[in-house]
Design a protein around this motif. Structure first.
Motif, PDB file in Angstrom:
ATOM      1  N   MET A   1       0.841  -1.208   0.000  1.00 28.12           N
ATOM      2  CA  MET A   1       0.000   0.000   0.000  1.00 28.12           C
ATOM      3  C   MET A   1       0.869   1.249   0.000  1.00 28.12           C
ATOM      4  SD  MET A   1      -2.781   1.361   2.869  1.00 28.12           S
ATOM      5  CE  MET A   1      -4.211   0.473   2.233  1.00 28.12           C
ATOM      6  N   ILE A   2       0.480   2.221  -0.816  1.00 30.65           N
ATOM      7  CA  ILE A   2       1.121   3.531  -0.841  1.00 30.65           C
ATOM      8  C   ILE A   2       0.135   4.544  -0.264  1.00 30.65           C
ATOM      9  CG2 ILE A   2       2.105   5.347  -2.287  1.00 30.65           C
ATOM     10  CD1 ILE A   2       2.904   3.123  -4.269  1.00 30.65           C
ATOM     11  N   VAL A   3       0.612   5.368   0.658  1.00 23.01           N
ATOM     12  CA  VAL A   3      -0.223   6.376   1.318  1.00 23.01           C
ATOM     13  C   VAL A   3       0.296   7.748   0.906  1.00 23.01           C
ATOM     14  CG1 VAL A   3      -1.086   7.242   3.522  1.00 23.01           C
ATOM     15  CG2 VAL A   3      -0.541   4.803   3.267  1.00 23.01           C
ATOM     16  N   ASP A   4      -0.474   8.445   0.063  1.00 27.24           N
ATOM     17  CA  ASP A   4      -0.044   9.736  -0.473  1.00 27.24           C
ATOM     18  C   ASP A   4      -0.510  10.865   0.448  1.00 27.24           C
ATOM     19  OD1 ASP A   4       0.768  11.874  -1.966  1.00 27.24           O
ATOM     20  OD2 ASP A   4      -0.667  11.571  -3.593  1.00 27.24           O
ATOM     21  N   GLN A   5       0.454  11.541   1.096  1.00 33.53           N
ATOM     22  CA  GLN A   5       0.132  12.643   2.001  1.00 33.53           C
ATOM     23  C   GLN A   5       0.411  14.015   1.387  1.00 33.53           C
ATOM     24  OE1 GLN A   5       1.834  10.978   5.976  1.00 33.53           O
ATOM     25  NE2 GLN A   5      -0.333  11.464   6.254  1.00 33.53           N
TER      26      GLN A   5
ATOM     27  N   GLN B   1      -5.649  13.113 -10.733  1.00 35.88           N
ATOM     28  CA  GLN B   1      -4.394  12.394 -10.949  1.00 35.88           C
ATOM     29  C   GLN B   1      -4.243  11.243  -9.958  1.00 35.88           C
ATOM     30  OE1 GLN B   1      -0.667  14.394 -11.920  1.00 35.88           O
ATOM     31  NE2 GLN B   1      -1.725  16.365 -11.872  1.00 35.88           N
ATOM     32  N   THR B   2      -4.664  11.469  -8.726  1.00 38.63           N
ATOM     33  CA  THR B   2      -4.584  10.429  -7.704  1.00 38.63           C
ATOM     34  C   THR B   2      -5.411   9.213  -8.116  1.00 38.63           C
ATOM     35  OG1 THR B   2      -4.248  12.064  -5.967  1.00 38.63           O
ATOM     36  CG2 THR B   2      -5.041   9.900  -5.276  1.00 38.63           C
ATOM     37  N   ARG B   3      -6.610   9.441  -8.589  1.00 43.72           N
ATOM     38  CA  ARG B   3      -7.479   8.336  -9.006  1.00 43.72           C
ATOM     39  C   ARG B   3      -6.881   7.575 -10.185  1.00 43.72           C
ATOM     40  NH1 ARG B   3     -12.409  12.511  -8.179  1.00 43.72           N
ATOM     41  NH2 ARG B   3     -12.780  12.095  -5.964  1.00 43.72           N
ATOM     42  N   ALA B   4      -6.240   8.311 -11.103  1.00 45.69           N
ATOM     43  CA  ALA B   4      -5.604   7.643 -12.241  1.00 45.69           C
ATOM     44  C   ALA B   4      -4.443   6.773 -11.771  1.00 45.69           C
ATOM     45  CB  ALA B   4      -5.117   8.686 -13.251  1.00 45.69           C
ATOM     46  N   MET B   5      -3.631   7.289 -10.849  1.00 44.77           N
ATOM     47  CA  MET B   5      -2.518   6.498 -10.326  1.00 44.77           C
ATOM     48  C   MET B   5      -3.013   5.280  -9.554  1.00 44.77           C
ATOM     49  SD  MET B   5       0.433   9.259  -9.178  1.00 44.77           S
ATOM     50  CE  MET B   5      -0.609  10.537  -8.469  1.00 44.77           C
ATOM     51  N   ALA B   6      -4.111   5.448  -8.815  1.00 45.07           N
ATOM     52  CA  ALA B   6      -4.667   4.326  -8.055  1.00 45.07           C
ATOM     53  C   ALA B   6      -5.097   3.204  -8.994  1.00 45.07           C
ATOM     54  CB  ALA B   6      -5.844   4.801  -7.210  1.00 45.07           C
TER      55      ALA B   6
ATOM     56  N   ALA C   1      -3.872  -2.434 -10.943  1.00 48.05           N
ATOM     57  CA  ALA C   1      -3.537  -3.467 -11.925  1.00 48.05           C
ATOM     58  C   ALA C   1      -2.249  -4.193 -11.561  1.00 48.05           C
ATOM     59  CB  ALA C   1      -3.401  -2.832 -13.311  1.00 48.05           C
ATOM     60  N   MET C   2      -1.438  -3.586 -10.697  1.00 42.19           N
ATOM     61  CA  MET C   2      -0.186  -4.194 -10.237  1.00 42.19           C
ATOM     62  C   MET C   2      -0.357  -4.880  -8.881  1.00 42.19           C
ATOM     63  SD  MET C   2       2.188  -0.871 -11.198  1.00 42.19           S
ATOM     64  CE  MET C   2       3.733  -1.592 -10.621  1.00 42.19           C
ATOM     65  N   GLY C   3      -1.582  -4.841  -8.344  1.00 38.78           N
ATOM     66  CA  GLY C   3      -1.844  -5.455  -7.054  1.00 38.78           C
ATOM     67  C   GLY C   3      -1.430  -4.593  -5.877  1.00 38.78           C
ATOM     68  N   ILE C   4      -1.282  -3.283  -6.105  1.00 37.33           N
ATOM     69  CA  ILE C   4      -0.853  -2.353  -5.059  1.00 37.33           C
ATOM     70  C   ILE C   4      -1.970  -1.343  -4.807  1.00 37.33           C
ATOM     71  CG2 ILE C   4       0.819  -0.557  -4.452  1.00 37.33           C
ATOM     72  CD1 ILE C   4       2.830  -2.016  -6.285  1.00 37.33           C
ATOM     73  N   ASP C   5      -2.264  -1.094  -3.535  1.00 38.43           N
ATOM     74  CA  ASP C   5      -3.278  -0.110  -3.164  1.00 38.43           C
ATOM     75  C   ASP C   5      -2.661   1.282  -3.072  1.00 38.43           C
ATOM     76  OD1 ASP C   5      -5.316  -1.952  -2.939  1.00 38.43           O
ATOM     77  OD2 ASP C   5      -5.098  -2.211  -0.771  1.00 38.43           O
ATOM     78  N   LEU C   6      -3.451   2.292  -3.419  1.00 36.07           N
ATOM     79  CA  LEU C   6      -3.092   3.687  -3.177  1.00 36.07           C
ATOM     80  C   LEU C   6      -4.230   4.342  -2.423  1.00 36.07           C
ATOM     81  CD1 LEU C   6      -1.352   6.265  -3.589  1.00 36.07           C
ATOM     82  CD2 LEU C   6      -2.582   6.631  -5.727  1.00 36.07           C
ATOM     83  N   ILE C   7      -3.916   4.971  -1.304  1.00 37.33           N
ATOM     84  CA  ILE C   7      -4.890   5.730  -0.531  1.00 37.33           C
ATOM     85  C   ILE C   7      -4.314   7.123  -0.304  1.00 37.33           C
ATOM     86  CG2 ILE C   7      -3.980   4.814   1.643  1.00 37.33           C
ATOM     87  CD1 ILE C   7      -6.844   4.988   2.787  1.00 37.33           C
TER      88      ILE C   7
END
Length: 303
Positions: free
Chosen positions: A88-92, A99-104, A109-115
């Motif tokens: 998981m990546i936590v963007d502060q 842009q955040t939604r596009a990166m998420a 697709a790589m099996g990694i979460d972005l919050i």
């Protein structure tokens, strides 16, 4: 659970310091000085964002723009190149929700979460453990990260799906940026007409005009003559522009917000983007012919 942090400047460093109080944290920053400060708090410096991604389950990131976040995540030595599926990546960062939604979506697709979990209150509140945390992610993602966020501050708000934290942050910052300039103008108006700035602030704090700028900026910085607050005009203008872009992308008219955007642009043309945000008061004082700041007031952080 292993934690990392990429981007440990003024705000990221303060947030990472809070994490270090209860976790082992791996850190990376382009500034060796910033990394050294965190190592003094018990963190372990690593050579790249990729190394931080490879070594940790959850990686926080705090940079100045979403473009920088994209590079730090997807670049050749970025977090995603090292992180395993399930991470998981936590963007502060104070970023762009679209842009955040596009990166998420790319990370999913790589099996990694972005919050996204931007913050509001400044480094001093991060260090004190009272800063506001505004989270955007699914219920499951939020449940996973909440126990870690609680080591930073109890003031946590789940604002909705991914991107919602950034929506909350930029709308909050537009309000704060607007209040700052209007409060500076109003106090200068009162002073020009013979009132003492200390009296003005004290009276308004008991009236309907009370706000953060009166309560914190004036009492802790302006009236004592210590203008440094750890934020630049350029960064404030960046946040205002993010809010006006959000409004345009959402087809929402933002008449006052647009004026605030232009106002900061004019101040920056005069003082420069790197000037301390409270130097906007100097611009307003000059225009009004009124002296609100005490004689000898300085924006030097060491003054």
């Amino acid at each position: 659970m292993k934690l990392g942090y990429v981007g440990v400047g003024s705000m990221g460093g303060a947030l990472a310091t809070r994490l270090c109080s209860s976790h082992q944290v791996d850190v990376f920053d382009l500034s060796a000085t910033a990394v050294a400060k965190l190592e003094a708090e018990g963190a372990k410096g690593l050579p790249s964002a990729r190394d931080v991604g490879a070594a940790n389950d959850i990686v926080f990131i705090c940079l100045q723009t979403s473009d920088q976040v994209r590079k730090a995540i997807f670049g050749e030595n970025g977090i995603a190149a090292g992180m395993k599926p399930g991470g998981m990546i936590v963007d502060q960062t104070t970023g762009d929700a679209f842009q955040t939604r596009a990166m998420a979506a790319e990370l999913e697709a790589m099996g990694i979460d972005l919050i996204d979990v931007p913050v509001s209150g400044g480094p001093q509140y991060a260090i004190a453990g009272t800063i506001a945390l505004m989270a955007g992610g699914s219920d499951a993602q939020f449940a996973r990260i909440k126990p870690v966020l609680e080591t930073i501050s109890p003031n946590i708000f789940h604002c909705g799906p991914v991107g919602s934290g950034h929506v909350m942050k930029v709308t909050n910052n537009l309000l704060a940026a607007s209040q700052r300039l209007l409060t500076f103008e109003v106090v200068a108006l009162a002073v020009k007409n013979g009132l003492n700035p200390k009296t003005v602030v004290e009276a308004m704090l008991k009236g309907s005009g009370r706000n953060y700028v009166l309560d914190v900026t004036f009492q802790r910085h302006i009236l004592p003559g210590k203008l440094h607050q750890g934020f630049t005009l350029g960064l404030m203008h960046k946040d205002v522009k993010l809010a006006t872009k959000l409004a345009a992308d959402s087809e929402v008219p933002l008449l006052i917000g647009g004026l605030v955007d232009e106002y900061y642009g004019a101040i920056i043309n005069d003082l420069g983007a790197d000037a301390e945000v409270n130097m906007a008061l100097r611009y307003i004082e000059d225009a009004a012919g009124a002296h609100v700041c005490p004689e000898g007031a300085s924006a030097d952080p060491d003054a």
